[in-house]
Write a protein that holds these residues in place. Structure first.
Motif, short mmCIF file in Angstrom:
data_model
loop_
_atom_site.label_atom_id
_atom_site.label_comp_id
_atom_site.label_asym_id
_atom_site.label_seq_id
_atom_site.Cartn_x
_atom_site.Cartn_y
_atom_site.Cartn_z
N SER A 84 -10.89 -8.04 -9.78
CA SER A 84 -12.11 -7.78 -10.92
C SER A 84 -12.09 -6.41 -11.35
N ILE A 85 -11.29 -5.40 -10.59
CA ILE A 85 -11.65 -4.12 -11.00
C ILE A 85 -10.76 -3.70 -12.15
N ASN A 86 -11.23 -3.23 -13.33
CA ASN A 86 -10.65 -2.84 -14.33
C ASN A 86 -9.50 -1.76 -14.37
N GLY A 87 -8.00 -2.37 -15.01
CA GLY A 87 -7.17 -1.65 -14.97
C GLY A 87 -6.31 -1.36 -13.54
N ILE A 88 -6.53 -2.31 -12.71
CA ILE A 88 -5.95 -2.26 -11.51
C ILE A 88 -4.58 -3.00 -11.34
N GLU A 89 -3.53 -2.57 -10.82
CA GLU A 89 -2.35 -2.95 -10.56
C GLU A 89 -2.26 -3.38 -9.00
N ILE A 90 -1.76 -4.73 -8.57
CA ILE A 90 -2.06 -4.90 -7.05
C ILE A 90 -0.45 -5.47 -6.88
N LYS A 91 0.00 -4.98 -5.88
CA LYS A 91 1.27 -5.33 -5.15
C LYS A 91 1.36 -5.72 -3.77
N GLU A 92 2.08 -6.28 -3.30
CA GLU A 92 2.17 -6.48 -1.95
C GLU A 92 3.64 -5.81 -1.31
N VAL A 93 3.60 -5.26 -0.07
CA VAL A 93 4.55 -4.82 0.60
C VAL A 93 4.80 -5.61 1.93
N TYR A 94 5.61 -6.52 1.88
CA TYR A 94 5.91 -7.34 2.98
C TYR A 94 7.01 -6.97 4.04
N PHE A 95 6.51 -7.27 5.32
CA PHE A 95 7.57 -6.88 6.57
C PHE A 95 7.57 -8.39 7.18
N GLU A 96 8.88 -8.70 7.40
CA GLU A 96 8.91 -10.13 8.25
C GLU A 96 8.25 -9.65 9.61
N GLY A 97 7.79 -10.84 10.24
CA GLY A 97 7.10 -10.73 11.61
C GLY A 97 5.88 -10.04 11.76
N THR A 98 5.31 -9.46 10.44
CA THR A 98 3.95 -8.79 10.49
C THR A 98 3.30 -9.30 9.54
N GLY A 99 3.69 -9.24 8.06
CA GLY A 99 2.89 -9.82 7.06
C GLY A 99 2.94 -8.92 5.97
N ALA A 100 1.78 -9.19 4.87
CA ALA A 100 1.91 -8.27 3.73
C ALA A 100 0.61 -7.19 3.86
N HIS A 101 1.10 -5.95 3.33
CA HIS A 101 0.21 -5.02 3.37
C HIS A 101 -0.10 -5.07 1.48
N ILE A 102 -1.49 -4.98 1.20
CA ILE A 102 -1.69 -4.83 -0.25
C ILE A 102 -1.58 -3.18 -0.50
N VAL A 103 -1.01 -2.88 -1.75
CA VAL A 103 -0.93 -1.49 -2.27
C VAL A 103 -1.56 -1.76 -3.78
N ALA A 104 -2.84 -1.52 -3.87
CA ALA A 104 -3.25 -1.69 -5.29
C ALA A 104 -3.55 -0.12 -6.00
N ARG A 105 -3.38 -0.11 -7.13
CA ARG A 105 -3.02 1.43 -7.77
C ARG A 105 -3.81 1.21 -9.30
N ILE A 106 -4.94 2.28 -9.03
CA ILE A 106 -5.28 2.79 -10.57
C ILE A 106 -4.93 4.05 -11.03
N VAL A 107 -4.20 3.95 -12.21
CA VAL A 107 -3.73 5.19 -12.67
C VAL A 107 -4.17 5.72 -14.15
N PRO A 108 -4.99 6.45 -14.41
CA PRO A 108 -5.33 7.07 -15.84
C PRO A 108 -4.19 7.53 -16.45
N VAL A 109 -4.37 7.71 -17.67
CA VAL A 109 -2.99 8.48 -18.65
C VAL A 109 -2.57 9.50 -18.11
#
Length: 387
Positions: A50-75
Motif C-alpha cells: 500500500s506504500i506508493n512506489g515500493i518494490e517488494i522482493k523475497e530472498v529465500y533460504f531453504e530451511g529458514t524461509g523468506a526475508h522481505i526486501v522492500a525498496r523505495i528509490v527516488p529518481v
C-alpha cells in the motif's frame, strides 16, 4: 512539515496496526518454521504494497524461509538508509493457539511476538507510509528488510544485511523501545555474543571391576567447566555460561563421552571477540587427563554494536524529532544483542529500539503498550521528514 497532520494520521492508523499485530500473534512462526514464515510474509507484503512506489522482493533460504526486501528509490537519490526488524519468534508450534492475543483494560496488547518484533514492523511500515503520503520521505533509497531468523543469530539474514549494507549511511532497527522516564531511549550500543559446544572423548570401563582402566570424560568435563567459568570478567560485565551438559551411560560405567554447550555474553567491542575466542580455544589445548580428547566449536551469534559518532548523530535526529513532537528522546545503552549489531559489523552505523514499548519478550506474558505504537510511528515519520 505539518506535525499535527502526522499525529492525526498516526492516530488514524493505530486500530489497524493493533489488528495487524493480533493477526500476526495468531501465527506460529518460530525460526525455521517455513509454513509460519510464509503466512507472516504474505500479511507483511500486503501491508507494504500500500506504500506508493515500493518494490517488494523475497530472498529465500531453504530451511529458514523468506526475508522481505522492500525498496523505495527516488529518481536521483542522495544516499541510502536501511530499515530493519525481524518477524520470527522463539515459540514452537501450538503456542499461538494456547496463548491468543488480547487487549487488557490498561491498554496493553498481549500476544506472542508482538514486541519481539512484529511491533517494529507495524511502526516502521506505517511510518514510511505516512511520510510517503505526505511527501516527506527523504531523497534517499530506502531499503526495508524484514527477516525471519534473528532469534537463531541471523544465520541467513546476515547475508542479506551484508549485501544491503553497501553504500548505506545508517540502519534503523525496530526492536522494542527503551523506556526512559517519561520518554524513550534510542539504543546506540549493544554487546556481542558467542555460542559454542565442547565434546570430550574418554575411555569406558567397568566402574567396579576395571575402574582404573577408564578415563572419565565427565571428570574431564568438570575441569573444563571450572576453567570456563574462571574466564568471567565481572568488572567488564563479560559473562561465560555453560548449559546444558550431558555425558556417559549408566553409572556403573566410567563415562566415555561428555558434552557441554556454552555462551559468552556481554562482549563490548568487536575487538574483544579475539580474547574470548582465545579463552575458548584454550579449553582444547590441554587436558587434566592426557588420554581424553577435547574438541571445541564456536560461532559468533551476534557481533557487538559499537557506539559511533555517526550513530550518535542519527540518534540526534531522533532527539530533534522528539522535540518537534513534544516527546523526550535520549541516547541509551542495552546489553542484549539484535540485528543492529550485524549492521555495525558490516560497517553501517545503526540505532535501535525504534519499536513500541514491550515487556515479557520470549515468554508467554509478552505484551506491548498500545499508545507507544502511535508514539513511535509519529517519531519515525518525523525522523524521515527531517533526515
Amino acid at each position: 512539515m505539518d506535525i499535527l497532520k502526522i499525529k492525526e494520521m498516526a492516530g488514524d492508523c493505530l486500530d489497524e496496526q493493533v489488528k495487524l499485530l493480533e493477526r500476526f500473534a495468531k501465527i506460529d512462526c518460530e525460526s525455521k518454521d517455513e509454513a509460519g514464515n510464509r503466512k507472516v510474509v504474505d500479511i507483511a507484503k500486503d501491508v507494504l504494497s500500500s506504500i506508493n512506489g515500493i518494490e517488494i522482493k523475497e530472498v529465500y533460504f531453504e530451511g529458514t524461509g523468506a526475508h522481505i526486501v522492500a525498496r523505495i528509490v527516488p529518481v536521483n537519490p542522495d544516499g541510502k538508509i536501511v530499515i530493519n526488524c525481524h518477524m520470527d519468534t522463539v515459540f514452537p508450534a501450538g503456542f499461538a493457539e494456547k496463548n491468543p492475543p488480547y487487549v487488557d483494560d490498561e491498554n496493553w496488547l498481549h500476544g506472542l511476538g508482538v514486541g519481539d518484533c512484529k511491533g517494529g514492523f507495524a511502526v516502521s511500515a506505517y511510518a514510511v507510509k505516512i511520510a510517503s503520503e505526505l511527501g516527506l520521505l527523504p531523497n534517499k533509497e530506502i531499503v526495508m528488510i524484514y527477516s525471519c531468523d534473528e532469534e537463531i543469530g541471523s544465520v541467513t539474514s546476515s547475508v542479506v544485511f551484508e549485501k544491503e549494507a553497501r553504500g548505506a549511511e545508517c540502519a534503523f532497527v525496530f526492536e522494542g523501545a527503551v523506556k526512559k522516564g517519561d520518554g524513550y531511549g534510542i539504543v546506540t550500543e549493544r554487546r556481542g555474543v558467542i555460542l559454542g559446544a565442547l565434546d570430550i572423548t574418554g575411555v569406558e570401563a567397568h566402574a567396579g571391576g576395571a575402574y582404573l582402566d577408564g578415563h572419565s570424560a565427565i571428570k574431564e568435563l568438570a575441569h573444563k567447566i571450572l576453567k570456563y567459568y574462571s574466564f568471567n570478567d565481572y568488572d567488564r560485565q563479560i559473562y561465560y555460561n555453560v548449559a546444558p551438559i550431558s555425558g556417559g551411560r549408566p553409572n556403573g560405567v566410567v563415562a566415555g563421552d561428555a558434552h557441554m554447550e556454552f555462551c559468552v555474553a556481554g562482549l563490548p567491542t568487536n575487538e574483544s571477540f579475539a580474547e574470548a575466542e582465545a579463552n575458548i580455544r584454550s579449553l582444547a589445548e590441554s587436558n587434566e587427563d592426557p588420554v581424553c580428547k577435547t574438541v571445541v566449536e564456536y560461532r559468533t551469534l551476534f557481533p557487538a554494536l559499537e557506539r559511533t559518532k555517526k550513530g550518535s548523530e542519527m540518534c540526534g535526529i531522533a532527539e530533534k524529532a522528539g522535540k518537534l513532537l513534544g516527546m523526550h528522546v535520549e541516547e541509551a545503552f542495552e546489553p542484549t544483542a539484535t540485528d543492529a549489531n550485524w549492521f555495525c559489523y558490516f560497517g553501517v552505523p545503526a540505532i535501535d529500539a525504534l519499536g513500541p514499548i514491550s515487556y515479557g519478550i520470549h515468554t508467554t506474558e509478552e505484551k506491548i503498550y498500545i499508545p507507544s505504537v502511535k508514539d513511535m510511528t509519529e517519531l519515525f515519520a518525523v525522523m524521515l521528514a527531517i533526515m
